[in-house]
Design a protein around this motif. Sequence first.
Motif, PDB file in Angstrom:
ATOM      1  N   LEU A 135       1.001  -1.134  -0.176  1.00  0.00           N
ATOM      2  CA  LEU A 135      -0.106  -0.044   0.114  1.00  0.00           C
ATOM      3  C   LEU A 135       1.009   1.285   0.010  1.00  0.00           C
ATOM      4  O   LEU A 135       1.903   1.436   0.754  1.00  0.00           O
ATOM      5  N   PRO A 136       0.546   2.268  -0.961  1.00  0.00           N
ATOM      6  CA  PRO A 136       1.361   3.274  -0.817  1.00  0.00           C
ATOM      7  C   PRO A 136       1.271   4.308   0.298  1.00  0.00           C
ATOM      8  O   PRO A 136       0.244   4.232   1.099  1.00  0.00           O
ATOM      9  N   ASP A 137       2.073   5.346   0.501  1.00  0.00           N
ATOM     10  CA  ASP A 137       1.955   6.287   1.482  1.00  0.00           C
ATOM     11  C   ASP A 137       0.784   6.830   1.315  1.00  0.00           C
ATOM     12  O   ASP A 137       0.429   7.335   0.039  1.00  0.00           O
ATOM     13  N   GLY A 138       0.091   7.289   2.435  1.00  0.00           N
ATOM     14  CA  GLY A 138      -1.061   8.084   2.598  1.00  0.00           C
ATOM     15  C   GLY A 138      -2.410   7.506   2.050  1.00  0.00           C
ATOM     16  O   GLY A 138      -3.263   8.021   1.867  1.00  0.00           O
ATOM     17  N   SER A 139      -2.327   5.925   1.812  1.00  0.00           N
ATOM     18  CA  SER A 139      -3.426   5.338   1.393  1.00  0.00           C
ATOM     19  C   SER A 139      -4.768   5.546   2.488  1.00  0.00           C
ATOM     20  O   SER A 139      -4.233   5.388   3.715  1.00  0.00           O
ATOM     21  N   THR A 140      -5.707   5.488   1.973  1.00  0.00           N
ATOM     22  CA  THR A 140      -7.004   5.550   2.613  1.00  0.00           C
ATOM     23  C   THR A 140      -7.520   4.058   3.071  1.00  0.00           C
ATOM     24  O   THR A 140      -7.621   3.256   1.982  1.00  0.00           O
ATOM     25  N   ILE A 141      -7.571   3.672   4.307  1.00  0.00           N
ATOM     26  CA  ILE A 141      -8.044   2.360   4.579  1.00  0.00           C
ATOM     27  C   ILE A 141      -9.554   2.567   5.152  1.00  0.00           C
ATOM     28  O   ILE A 141      -9.983   3.174   6.057  1.00  0.00           O
ATOM     29  N   LEU A 142     -10.529   2.119   4.228  1.00  0.00           N
ATOM     30  CA  LEU A 142     -11.870   2.146   4.534  1.00  0.00           C
ATOM     31  C   LEU A 142     -12.226   1.218   5.768  1.00  0.00           C
ATOM     32  O   LEU A 142     -11.849  -0.118   5.422  1.00  0.00           O
ATOM     33  N   VAL A 143     -12.876   1.266   6.819  1.00  0.00           N
ATOM     34  CA  VAL A 143     -13.292   0.422   7.763  1.00  0.00           C
ATOM     35  C   VAL A 143     -14.905   0.672   8.160  1.00  0.00           C
ATOM     36  O   VAL A 143     -15.142   1.823   7.844  1.00  0.00           O
ATOM     37  N   SER A 144     -15.480  -0.084   8.927  1.00  0.00           N
ATOM     38  CA  SER A 144     -16.850   0.199   9.183  1.00  0.00           C
ATOM     39  C   SER A 144     -16.753   1.378  10.388  1.00  0.00           C
ATOM     40  O   SER A 144     -15.772   1.564  10.981  1.00  0.00           O
ATOM     41  N   ASN A 145     -17.952   1.925  10.506  1.00  0.00           N
ATOM     42  CA  ASN A 145     -18.219   2.783  11.689  1.00  0.00           C
ATOM     43  C   ASN A 145     -18.496   2.342  12.995  1.00  0.00           C
ATOM     44  O   ASN A 145     -19.263   2.868  13.928  1.00  0.00           O
ATOM     45  N   ASN A 146     -17.980   0.975  13.310  1.00  0.00           N
ATOM     46  CA  ASN A 146     -18.132   0.244  14.356  1.00  0.00           C
ATOM     47  C   ASN A 146     -17.025   0.631  15.348  1.00  0.00           C
ATOM     48  O   ASN A 146     -15.979  -0.109  15.457  1.00  0.00           O
ATOM     49  N   PRO A 147     -16.947   1.377  16.486  1.00  0.00           N
ATOM     50  CA  PRO A 147     -15.902   1.733  17.237  1.00  0.00           C
ATOM     51  C   PRO A 147     -15.530   0.761  18.109  1.00  0.00           C
ATOM     52  O   PRO A 147     -14.481   0.535  18.538  1.00  0.00           O
ATOM     53  N   ALA A 148     -16.196  -0.361  18.274  1.00  0.00           N
ATOM     54  CA  ALA A 148     -15.842  -1.571  19.057  1.00  0.00           C
ATOM     55  C   ALA A 148     -14.621  -2.372  18.160  1.00  0.00           C
ATOM     56  O   ALA A 148     -13.966  -3.271  18.951  1.00  0.00           O
ATOM     57  N   GLU A 149     -14.360  -1.951  17.057  1.00  0.00           N
ATOM     58  CA  GLU A 149     -13.408  -2.966  16.271  1.00  0.00           C
ATOM     59  C   GLU A 149     -12.369  -2.091  15.587  1.00  0.00           C
ATOM     60  O   GLU A 149     -11.413  -2.541  14.861  1.00  0.00           O
ATOM     61  N   GLU A 150     -12.091  -0.986  16.166  1.00  0.00           N
ATOM     62  CA  GLU A 150     -11.067  -0.083  16.057  1.00  0.00           C
ATOM     63  C   GLU A 150      -9.836  -0.872  16.111  1.00  0.00           C
ATOM     64  O   GLU A 150      -8.777  -0.849  15.352  1.00  0.00           O
ATOM     65  N   GLY A 151      -9.603  -1.399  17.256  1.00  0.00           N
ATOM     66  CA  GLY A 151      -8.273  -2.346  17.598  1.00  0.00           C
ATOM     67  C   GLY A 151      -8.230  -3.328  16.617  1.00  0.00           C
ATOM     68  O   GLY A 151      -7.091  -3.882  16.225  1.00  0.00           O
ATOM     69  N   ARG A 152      -9.264  -3.797  16.259  1.00  0.00           N
ATOM     70  CA  ARG A 152      -9.412  -4.990  15.307  1.00  0.00           C
ATOM     71  C   ARG A 152      -8.700  -4.618  13.888  1.00  0.00           C
ATOM     72  O   ARG A 152      -8.065  -5.371  13.283  1.00  0.00           O
ATOM     73  N   PHE A 153      -9.167  -3.411  13.587  1.00  0.00           N
ATOM     74  CA  PHE A 153      -8.765  -3.043  12.301  1.00  0.00           C
ATOM     75  C   PHE A 153      -7.304  -2.742  12.304  1.00  0.00           C
ATOM     76  O   PHE A 153      -6.406  -3.017  11.516  1.00  0.00           O
ATOM     77  N   LEU A 154      -6.696  -2.296  13.389  1.00  0.00           N
ATOM     78  CA  LEU A 154      -5.259  -1.717  13.756  1.00  0.00           C
ATOM     79  C   LEU A 154      -4.593  -3.036  13.814  1.00  0.00           C
ATOM     80  O   LEU A 154      -3.323  -2.893  13.515  1.00  0.00           O
ATOM     81  N   SER A 155      -5.183  -4.040  14.398  1.00  0.00           N
ATOM     82  CA  SER A 155      -4.320  -5.311  14.440  1.00  0.00           C
ATOM     83  C   SER A 155      -3.598  -5.783  13.197  1.00  0.00           C
ATOM     84  O   SER A 155      -2.416  -6.318  13.229  1.00  0.00           O
ATOM     85  N   PHE A 156      -3.974  -5.571  11.947  1.00  0.00           N
ATOM     86  CA  PHE A 156      -3.718  -6.198  10.921  1.00  0.00           C
ATOM     87  C   PHE A 156      -2.106  -5.331  10.740  1.00  0.00           C
ATOM     88  O   PHE A 156      -1.073  -5.875  10.115  1.00  0.00           O
ATOM     89  N   PHE A 157      -2.166  -3.989  10.695  1.00  0.00           N
ATOM     90  CA  PHE A 157      -0.981  -3.142  10.363  1.00  0.00           C
ATOM     91  C   PHE A 157      -0.129  -3.156  11.868  1.00  0.00           C
ATOM     92  O   PHE A 157       1.157  -3.092  11.407  1.00  0.00           O
ATOM     93  N   VAL A 158      -0.379  -3.347  13.049  1.00  0.00           N
ATOM     94  CA  VAL A 158       0.501  -3.670  13.854  1.00  0.00           C
ATOM     95  C   VAL A 158       1.205  -4.889  13.706  1.00  0.00           C
ATOM     96  O   VAL A 158       2.380  -5.063  13.826  1.00  0.00           O
ATOM     97  N   ASP A 159       0.385  -6.018  13.511  1.00  0.00           N
ATOM     98  CA  ASP A 159       1.004  -7.249  13.186  1.00  0.00           C
ATOM     99  C   ASP A 159       1.989  -7.183  11.999  1.00  0.00           C
ATOM    100  O   ASP A 159       3.242  -8.049  11.853  1.00  0.00           O
ATOM    101  N   ALA A 160       1.743  -6.644  10.872  1.00  0.00           N
ATOM    102  CA  ALA A 160       2.826  -6.443   9.780  1.00  0.00           C
ATOM    103  C   ALA A 160       3.850  -5.400  10.078  1.00  0.00           C
ATOM    104  O   ALA A 160       4.658  -5.010   9.042  1.00  0.00           O
ATOM    105  N   GLY A 161       3.951  -4.636  11.253  1.00  0.00           N
ATOM    106  CA  GLY A 161       4.992  -3.667  11.425  1.00  0.00           C
ATOM    107  C   GLY A 161       4.908  -2.297  10.825  1.00  0.00           C
ATOM    108  O   GLY A 161       5.777  -1.844  10.762  1.00  0.00           O
ATOM    109  N   LEU A 162       3.603  -1.988  10.475  1.00  0.00           N
ATOM    110  CA  LEU A 162       3.565  -0.966   9.715  1.00  0.00           C
ATOM    111  C   LEU A 162       3.108   0.247  10.602  1.00  0.00           C
ATOM    112  O   LEU A 162       3.243   1.637  10.096  1.00  0.00           O
ATOM    113  N   ILE A 163       2.417   0.238  11.683  1.00  0.00           N
ATOM    114  CA  ILE A 163       2.030   1.094  12.681  1.00  0.00           C
ATOM    115  C   ILE A 163       2.341   0.620  14.139  1.00  0.00           C
ATOM    116  O   ILE A 163       2.732  -0.668  14.159  1.00  0.00           O
ATOM    117  N   GLU A 164       2.317   1.605  15.140  1.00  0.00           N
ATOM    118  CA  GLU A 164       2.731   1.151  16.519  1.00  0.00           C
ATOM    119  C   GLU A 164       1.579   2.001  17.184  1.00  0.00           C
ATOM    120  O   GLU A 164       1.024   2.893  16.879  1.00  0.00           O
TER     121      GLU A 164
END
Length: 295
Positions: free
Chosen positions: A149-178
Amino acid sequence: MKKYFLLMIISIFAAVLAACGNGGSEEAATTEDSEESAETSETAENEEAEEAGGTISIAASPAPHAEILEEAATILEEEGIELDIAIVNDYTTPNRLLADEEVDANYFQHTPYLETEKESHGYDITSAGNVHIEPMAVYSQDYESLEDLPDGSTILVSNNPAEEGRFLSFFVDAGLIEIEEGIEIQNATFDDITENPKNFEFNNQTAPELLVSMYENNEAPAVIINSNFALDGGLNPVEDSIVVEDGESPYANLVAVRTGDEDREDIQRLVEVLQGDEIKQFIEDNYEGAVIPVQ
C-alpha cells in the motif's frame, strides 16, 4: 319347613345380587380412577413437552448466521423446538429488538461489540454462548499485500468503534504502525496510534453493510470487511483478501439473550446444538475457513 327353605333361598339370592352390585360399582370406580390417572399423566406429559419445546424467535445476520441457524433448526425441530429466524442486515437493530422483547435472542455480534452496545444503550443483555469466529479480512483491487500500500493510502473500515483495535491489528502485526505501549490491541482506538510512518488514513464513516460495494467500486486502496458481509456479497475472505485473521481471533460470534434467559432450557439447547459436532461439521464443509467454529 318349606317356607323356611324358601326364605333361605331368597336371602342367598339377594346376597348374591348385592355382591354383584357392589362388584360392579367397585369395577366402575376403578375404571374411572384409571381414566382420570391416564388423563392426568397425559396432561403432565403435554405440559413437559411444551416446556421442552416451543418457539425461539431469533434475529440474525443473513450469512453465515441465518444459514447456520437454518441447519440447527432441522435438529431442534425433532425435539419440538422451532426457530423463528428474523434476518436483519445491520448491526444496530438486533440488540434493540432483543431489548424490546420483540425477539428472544440474536446471533450476529461478538463480545467487544456487545459490551459497547450495553454501555451505549443500557441494554440488559448477556451472552448465552460463543458459536463461531468470522475472520475479518483486508481487500484490495490493486495491491497484493499491506506492505504494498502506498504512502497516504486511505483504508476504509466500518463505523463500528468496538472494532477499531481489530482493524489496527492487521497493521500492527505487519509492523506498519505502532500503538501506545501498555494498551491491548483489542482495546486500542485510532487515537492510540503513536507511529504511522506511511501516513495511513483510517476512514470509519461507512456502515459495514456498504463496504463490499465500495470495494467493488474500488473506492480506496484497501477495505476491511467483516466476513458476514463479505460472504453475503459473494466474497471469500480466505481466497479474495490480501490478508485474513487467523483462528486465534478473540472475536467469537455469540448468541445473545436478555439477562436471565440464558438459563432457559430451550436457549441452552439451542446453544448446545450450535456448538455441537453436526454444526461444526456444517461450518467446516460450507465455509472452508471463512467461518471457524469455536473449539
